[in-house]
Design an enzyme around this catalytic site. Structure first.
Site, PDB file in Angstrom:
ATOM      1  N   TYR A 154       0.840  -1.215   0.000  1.00 53.66           N
ATOM      2  CA  TYR A 154       0.000   0.000   0.000  1.00 53.66           C
ATOM      3  C   TYR A 154       0.876   1.267   0.000  1.00 53.66           C
ATOM      4  O   TYR A 154       0.626   2.196  -0.769  1.00 53.66           O
ATOM      5  CB  TYR A 154      -0.907  -0.043   1.231  1.00 53.66           C
ATOM      6  CG  TYR A 154      -1.913   1.067   1.333  1.00 53.66           C
ATOM      7  CD1 TYR A 154      -3.073   1.059   0.552  1.00 53.66           C
ATOM      8  CD2 TYR A 154      -1.728   2.117   2.218  1.00 53.66           C
ATOM      9  CE1 TYR A 154      -4.014   2.077   0.665  1.00 53.66           C
ATOM     10  CE2 TYR A 154      -2.664   3.127   2.337  1.00 53.66           C
ATOM     11  CZ  TYR A 154      -3.816   3.109   1.566  1.00 53.66           C
ATOM     12  OH  TYR A 154      -4.739   4.121   1.679  1.00 53.66           O
ATOM     13  N   LYS A 158       0.990   4.150  -2.870  1.00 50.12           N
ATOM     14  CA  LYS A 158       0.615   5.543  -2.582  1.00 50.12           C
ATOM     15  C   LYS A 158       1.789   6.503  -2.804  1.00 50.12           C
ATOM     16  O   LYS A 158       1.590   7.662  -3.181  1.00 50.12           O
ATOM     17  CB  LYS A 158       0.063   5.652  -1.157  1.00 50.12           C
ATOM     18  CG  LYS A 158      -1.271   4.908  -0.959  1.00 50.12           C
ATOM     19  CD  LYS A 158      -2.363   5.465  -1.860  1.00 50.12           C
ATOM     20  CE  LYS A 158      -3.707   4.818  -1.621  1.00 50.12           C
ATOM     21  NZ  LYS A 158      -4.793   5.413  -2.425  1.00 50.12           N
TER      22      LYS A 158
END
Ligand code: NAD
Length: 246
Positions: A154, A158
């Site tokens: 993640y 991002k």
């Protein structure tokens, strides 16, 4: 802020932060494209918006599928003629420690969170470049800037979105298209609902404003970045995290 006559497309907007962003734009007069991989929920959200007097359509689109993305952009322009605002919001988590992370969990998160934004941005940019105007806002995360144990996939996705934001901002600036990112902290949605009580407490302990954010906290900043008042802002990352990262 006013968005009368403008079209806003928000990916992953059937619920959560995306829905709150869509509702903020709708309330400010924009025509809304609710787009999600969950068609029934997207249709329910669009129906809810219409019952409030807003102009909205629902289009199913898995952001990782170039064909569905092309259809999404075609439907948007066919229905509303323009595409003025794109919010790349669709995202998932598949949290686990690095040593336990499967290749599948890595690929899935990168595919949706990063490649998905690339595909939708590329398709939308073609319209915006022709229009010589547009606003693209990417929903990154504080985790992409500071890292987080258990979120290697993640965090990488991002952080990648921030690089995408800056590169595309430089490419599209000459066509009057701005590209910015927001980096939310801990926001109360279905995504964070599944965190353990201990993880929630750990987040709260480190947030100077001592509360979780709400989807509305994100929607207001996204609307500002899409507004005329933000016309000289591009390639930036705005933290919306209660001071978690300073
Ligand atoms: P959510 O799970 O409630 O909403 C995400 C939406 O994206 C869902 O409607 C889901 O169906 C949709 N989606 C998932 N995969 C998709 C795909 N392949 N194609 C199209 N749509 C897809 O989560 P949320 O908390 O509202 O998160 C929205 C965005 O904000 C995400 O990008 C997330 O990473 C980011 N974010 C959330 C937080 C938080 O604390 N909640 C913090 C920082 C960033």
């Amino acid at each position: 802020m006013e968005f009368k006559g403008k079209t806003a497309l928000i990916t992953g907007s059937a619920r959560g932060i995306g829905k709150a962003i869509a509702e903020r734009f709708a309330g400010l007069g924009a025509k809304i494209v609710i787009s999600d991989v969950l068609l029934d929920l997207a249709e329910a959200t669009a129906a809810e918006f219409k019952s409030k007097g807003y102009e909205a359509i629902a289009v199913k689109a898995n952001v990782t599928d170039a064909g569905e993305v092309a259809h999404l952009i075609d439907e948007t322009v066919a229905r509303f003629q323009t595409l003025d605002i794109l919010v790349n919001n669709a995202g998932i988590t598949r949290d686990t420690l690095l040593v336990r992370m499967s290749e599948e969990d890595w690929d899935k998160v990168l595919d949706i969170n990063l490649k998905g934004a690339f595909l939708v941005t590329q398709a939308a940019a073609k319209i915006m470049m022709k229009q010589r105007s547009g606003r693209i806002i990417n929903i990154s995360s504080v985790v992409g800037r500071m890292g987080n144990a258990g979120q290697a996939n993640y965090a990488a996705s991002k952080a990648g979105l921030i690089g995408l934001t800056k590169a595309v901002a430089k490419e599209l600036a000459g066509r009057n298209v701005t590209v910015n990112a927001v980096a939310p902290g801990y926001i109360a949605t279905e995504m964070t609902e599944k965190l353990s009580p201990a993880a929630k407490e750990a987040f709260l302990a480190n947030i100077p404003l001592k509360r979780a954010g709400s989807p509305g906290d994100i929607a207001g900043v996204v609307a500002f970045l899409a507004s005329d008042d933000a016309s000289y802002i591009t390639g930036q990352v705005i933290g919306i995290d209660g001071g978690l990262l300073m």
